[in-house]
Design an enzyme around this catalytic site. Structure first.
Site, PDB file in Angstrom:
ATOM      1  N   HIS A   1      -3.319   7.050   2.484  1.00  0.00           N
ATOM      2  CA  HIS A   1      -4.106   6.631   1.320  1.00  0.00           C
ATOM      3  C   HIS A   1      -5.559   6.504   1.793  1.00  0.00           C
ATOM      4  O   HIS A   1      -5.796   6.192   2.966  1.00  0.00           O
ATOM      5  CB  HIS A   1      -3.553   5.266   0.889  1.00  0.00           C
ATOM      6  CG  HIS A   1      -4.124   4.700  -0.365  1.00  0.00           C
ATOM      7  ND1 HIS A   1      -5.351   4.089  -0.430  1.00  0.00           N
ATOM      8  CD2 HIS A   1      -3.617   4.626  -1.626  1.00  0.00           C
ATOM      9  CE1 HIS A   1      -5.572   3.652  -1.653  1.00  0.00           C
ATOM     10  NE2 HIS A   1      -4.534   3.969  -2.413  1.00  0.00           N
TER      11      HIS A   1
ATOM     12  N   ASP B   1       0.345   0.583   7.533  1.00  0.00           N
ATOM     13  CA  ASP B   1      -0.008   0.329   6.139  1.00  0.00           C
ATOM     14  C   ASP B   1       1.312   0.215   5.373  1.00  0.00           C
ATOM     15  O   ASP B   1       1.975   1.215   5.111  1.00  0.00           O
ATOM     16  CB  ASP B   1      -0.867   1.485   5.621  1.00  0.00           C
ATOM     17  CG  ASP B   1      -1.114   1.416   4.121  1.00  0.00           C
ATOM     18  OD1 ASP B   1      -0.499   0.561   3.447  1.00  0.00           O
ATOM     19  OD2 ASP B   1      -1.913   2.225   3.615  1.00  0.00           O
TER      20      ASP B   1
ATOM     21  N   GLN C   1       3.389   0.497   0.566  1.00  0.00           N
ATOM     22  CA  GLN C   1       4.535   1.088  -0.134  1.00  0.00           C
ATOM     23  C   GLN C   1       5.841   0.832   0.617  1.00  0.00           C
ATOM     24  O   GLN C   1       6.883   1.367   0.241  1.00  0.00           O
ATOM     25  CB  GLN C   1       4.338   2.603  -0.299  1.00  0.00           C
ATOM     26  CG  GLN C   1       3.082   3.000  -1.046  1.00  0.00           C
ATOM     27  CD  GLN C   1       3.147   2.683  -2.522  1.00  0.00           C
ATOM     28  OE1 GLN C   1       4.226   2.449  -3.076  1.00  0.00           O
ATOM     29  NE2 GLN C   1       2.008   2.650  -3.175  1.00  0.00           N
TER      30      GLN C   1
ATOM     31  N   LYS D   1       1.909  -5.091  -5.489  1.00  0.00           N
ATOM     32  CA  LYS D   1       2.941  -4.056  -5.438  1.00  0.00           C
ATOM     33  C   LYS D   1       4.324  -4.631  -5.128  1.00  0.00           C
ATOM     34  O   LYS D   1       5.315  -3.915  -5.092  1.00  0.00           O
ATOM     35  CB  LYS D   1       2.579  -2.993  -4.396  1.00  0.00           C
ATOM     36  CG  LYS D   1       1.324  -2.180  -4.763  1.00  0.00           C
ATOM     37  CD  LYS D   1       1.051  -1.115  -3.740  1.00  0.00           C
ATOM     38  CE  LYS D   1      -0.362  -0.609  -3.731  1.00  0.00           C
ATOM     39  NZ  LYS D   1      -0.608   0.510  -4.657  1.00  0.00           N
TER      40      LYS D   1
ATOM     41  N   CYS E   1      -5.356   8.634  -4.817  1.00  0.00           N
ATOM     42  CA  CYS E   1      -6.178   8.158  -3.703  1.00  0.00           C
ATOM     43  C   CYS E   1      -5.728   8.774  -2.392  1.00  0.00           C
ATOM     44  O   CYS E   1      -5.773   8.125  -1.340  1.00  0.00           O
ATOM     45  CB  CYS E   1      -6.167   6.637  -3.591  1.00  0.00           C
ATOM     46  SG  CYS E   1      -6.902   5.830  -4.982  1.00  0.00           S
TER      47      CYS E   1
HETATM   48  C1  LIG Z   1      -0.131   3.480   0.901  1.00  0.00           C
HETATM   49  C2  LIG Z   1      -1.193   2.621   0.301  1.00  0.00           C
HETATM   50  N1  LIG Z   1      -2.125   2.066   1.097  1.00  0.00           N
HETATM   51  C3  LIG Z   1      -3.081   1.264   0.621  1.00  0.00           C
HETATM   52  C4  LIG Z   1      -3.171   0.977  -0.718  1.00  0.00           C
HETATM   53  C5  LIG Z   1      -4.272   0.087  -1.192  1.00  0.00           C
HETATM   54  O1  LIG Z   1      -3.770  -1.076  -1.717  1.00  0.00           O
HETATM   55  P1  LIG Z   1      -4.716  -2.089  -2.503  1.00  0.00           P
HETATM   56  O2  LIG Z   1      -5.451  -1.257  -3.519  1.00  0.00           O
HETATM   57  O3  LIG Z   1      -3.782  -3.062  -3.122  1.00  0.00           O
HETATM   58  O4  LIG Z   1      -5.630  -2.705  -1.508  1.00  0.00           O
HETATM   59  C6  LIG Z   1      -2.231   1.528  -1.590  1.00  0.00           C
HETATM   60  C7  LIG Z   1      -2.305   1.244  -3.048  1.00  0.00           C
HETATM   61  O5  LIG Z   1      -2.607   2.062  -3.863  1.00  0.00           O
HETATM   62  C8  LIG Z   1      -1.223   2.370  -1.071  1.00  0.00           C
HETATM   63  O6  LIG Z   1      -0.321   2.922  -1.879  1.00  0.00           O
END
Ligand SMILES: Cc1ncc(COP(=O)(O)O)c(C=O)c1O
Lengths: 440, 155
Positions: free
Chosen positions: A154, A231, A234, A257, A395
């Site tokens: 991401h 990370d 998910q 999430k 993203c």
């Molecule tokens: C794999 C992954 N990393 C990071 C993020 C970023 O999360 P947040 O926007 O809650 O900081 C997301 C969320 O879209 C994600 O799916």
């Protein structure tokens, strides 16, 4: 359990296992239809109509809906228990502080961290990664060093490292993605070297659903002395996570999430690393003493929590973790795996549909492309039938580039989704086909 | 958010689908003396608009290239057919009217305008998140004609 090679009926093995194990484990099963019905009743949003149809919410990868228990807990906190934390001497503040601290222990338990001192509250996964990229990145990285990420990341796990490399002269290196959406493990092993200082890797890809073999990858990265950040945005919502078993150095996830409120997230970090790291932001709450000449910083986790935190949101996260724990992460994983198989079977046969991400280890995320309609048009038409999916690059633009598509439509499931909803998704895709090609 | 009672087929009218499939003036214009690239970073849609403007300010020819959803592509295609032969000033006025119609600031059935066939996109106003798709090519045309920026972004 005996590892006898003789063929035996499975049931016999299970009976034996139960008899032999000191604490018999209940056999984990997916949620039954009746259980899912009763769970759905816990989520007020799910009972609404959209465009004249019952809502089918399939954007759980972006954010999950909130159970009444979370909403009620936050309301009760605001109506009866609200006060600042760590500052007031009065009863209200003391009580709020206690509730707040209790969630820290709860998160530690949720991740099986060794201590609640290893749990830092952040605004979300993004802030947690930025925290490590700044604080650890600045002291650890030098010119010639490498930060290893994967082609599945991401943007939140790409850009902070790009910036850290720009500040320190280190180089960003990317593990390539294979055609099925899994990472090329052979290339990964070749890329590891003593220059690899940090491996920043997603547990589960948000764009494709690929579940990375993180335990093995962490072990390999540790063998060359790299620090590993996972990370877990998910990961944590969909499977039970044991940071000690994984042996990761950092693990980040977002409350919103995991059925909790927005505005709060978690950074787990091994204490010996957190202890060596300078603050990311400075101000109130993260100090031991301040004079105009010198400030002494507090120990972790307070060192990394400058300013008044998202108090009610942390309390809400506690209620969300209670909720998912009571359903059971193992049962959640099994239920979602069943939905994934069913939805994959249902979608794979549709004409003109290309599934992107077909790795053997996948979470219930289905990213697809129709050769006759752009993902945005799919999103709009599905919404007309009450089916909410994400259309876009999620993203994760490098993932889209890797597969040669500008965007995909993505259906991402939660344990509260049903087989009926998969049928609704399929028939809504049929409507897209009817509109765009005239055929049924 | 869409009003209930609106149907996807109101938005995706046959003419729009047909322009999406067979876009008009879908070409790089070798003789162009004005050009701009328009991008929507949120969805990756991207169109290049090439215009050949005469000394007296008439749009003599126009072409576009790029990729995007059906709405953005059909809008770009229809735009090229509507502005060809018009003066720069008239084309920009049309852009304003088109944008106002989609933002609900101009009622195409009760107020005076020059939109002609472009009113078939009025359904987009029921889909606020898609208005940017419909106006992307128009913003790009404006940038090309005004020569201020060779690249524009919706964000
Ligand atoms: C794999 C992954 N990393 C990071 C993020 C970023 O999360 P947040 O926007 O809650 O900081 C997301 C969320 O879209 C994600 O799916």
């Amino acid at each position: 359990m005996s590892l006898s090679k003789e063929m035996k009926p499975v049931a016999v093995d299970l009976v034996e296992a139960v008899q032999m194990s000191a604490t018999p484990q209940p056999i984990v099963s997916p949620l039954s239809e009746a259980e899912v019905r009763s769970i759905r009743a816990d989520f007020p949003v799910l009972s609404q109509q959209v465009n004249g149809y019952p809502l089918v919410y399939l954007d759980n990868g972006a954010t999950t809906q909130k159970p009444q228990a979370v909403i009620d807990r936050m309301t009760r906190f605001y109506s009866e228990e609200y006060g600042t934390v760590r500052r007031g001497v009065y009863a209200l503040s003391a009580k709020a502080t206690e509730a707040f601290d209790q969630v820290r222990s709860q998160v530690a338990q949720f991740l099986n961290a060794a201590s609640e001192k290893e749990i830092v509250f952040t605004r979300g996964t993004t802030e947690a990664i930025n925290l490590v990229a700044f604080s650890l990145g600045n002291v650890l990285l030098k010119p010639g060093d490498q930060v290893l990420i994967s082609g599945l990341e991401h943007h939140a796990n790409i850009v902070p490292w790009q910036e850290a490399c720009a500040r320190t002269g280190a180089t960003l290196v990317v593990i390539p993605v294979l055609d099925d959406g899994s990472l090329d493990q052979t290339v990964f092993e070749g890329l590891l070297s003593p220059q690899t200082k940090i491996l920043a890797l997603t547990h589960v890809s948000n764009a494709l659903g690929t579940v990375n073999p993180v335990a093995e990858m962490i072990e390999r990265a540790h063998a060359v002395g790299a620090v590993v950040l996972i990370d877990g945005a998910q990961g944590a919502p969909h499977m039970s996570v044991d940071v000690q078993a994984l042996d990761c150095d950092f693990y980040a996830f977002s409350s919103h999430k995991v059925y909790g409120p927005t505005g709060v997230g978690v950074l787990y970090g091994k204490y010996n690393l957190l202890e060596q790291m300078p603050p990311y932001q400075t101000g109130g709450d993260m100090i031991l003493s301040v004079t105009f000449e010198k400030t002494t910083f507090a120990k972790p986790p307070a060192r990394f929590e400058a300013g008044t935190p998202a108090i009610a949101e942390v309390i809400g996260l506690g209620a969300a973790l209670d909720y998912v724990t009571s359903v059971g992460l193992d049962r959640i994983a099994l239920t979602e795996e069943k939905l994934r198989q069913e939805a994959t079977d249902a979608l794979s046969g549709l004409p003109g549909l290309r599934m992107i991400g077909t790795a053997s280890q996948k979470s219930a995320v289905l990213s697809f492309y129709l050769d006759y309609a752009h993902p945005h048009d799919i999103g709009t038409i599905l919404d007309q039938s009450g089916v909410a999916v994400r259309a876009g690059h999620h993203c994760a633009q490098p993932v889209m580039q890797r597969f040669g598509v500008p965007a995909t439509a993505r259906a991402s499931f939660s344990f509260y989704n049903t087989s009926d909803e998969i049928t609704r998704l399929v028939s809504a895709i049929g409507e897209v086909r009817r509109i765009f090609t005239g055929s049924v | 958010m869409t009003q209930s009672g609106s149907h996807a087929s109101d938005l995706y009218q046959q003419v729009i689908l047909e322009h999406n499939q067979k876009p008009r003036n879908f070409k790089v214009l070798e003789t162009a003396n004005a050009y701009a690239l328009g991008k929507n970073p949120l969805c990756g849609d991207q169109f290049a608009v090439y215009v050949s403007v005469s000394d007296d300010g008439t749009i003599e020819d126009i072409g576009f290239q790029g990729m995007g959803c059906a709405i953005s592509k059909a809008c770009a295609s229809m735009m090229t057919t509507q502005v060809k032969g018009k003066t720069k000033v008239d084309a920009l006025q049309l852009k304003d009217e088109f944008q106002k119609m989609l933002l609900g600031e101009l009622n195409e059935t009760t107020e005076a305008h020059h939109l002609g066939k472009l009113t078939m996109f009025s359904g987009v106003k029921q889909y606020p998140v898609r208005v940017k798709c419909a106006t992307l090519a128009w913003h790009t045309l404006e940038a090309a004609l005004e020569g201020k920026a060779s690249e524009i972004s919706t964000e």
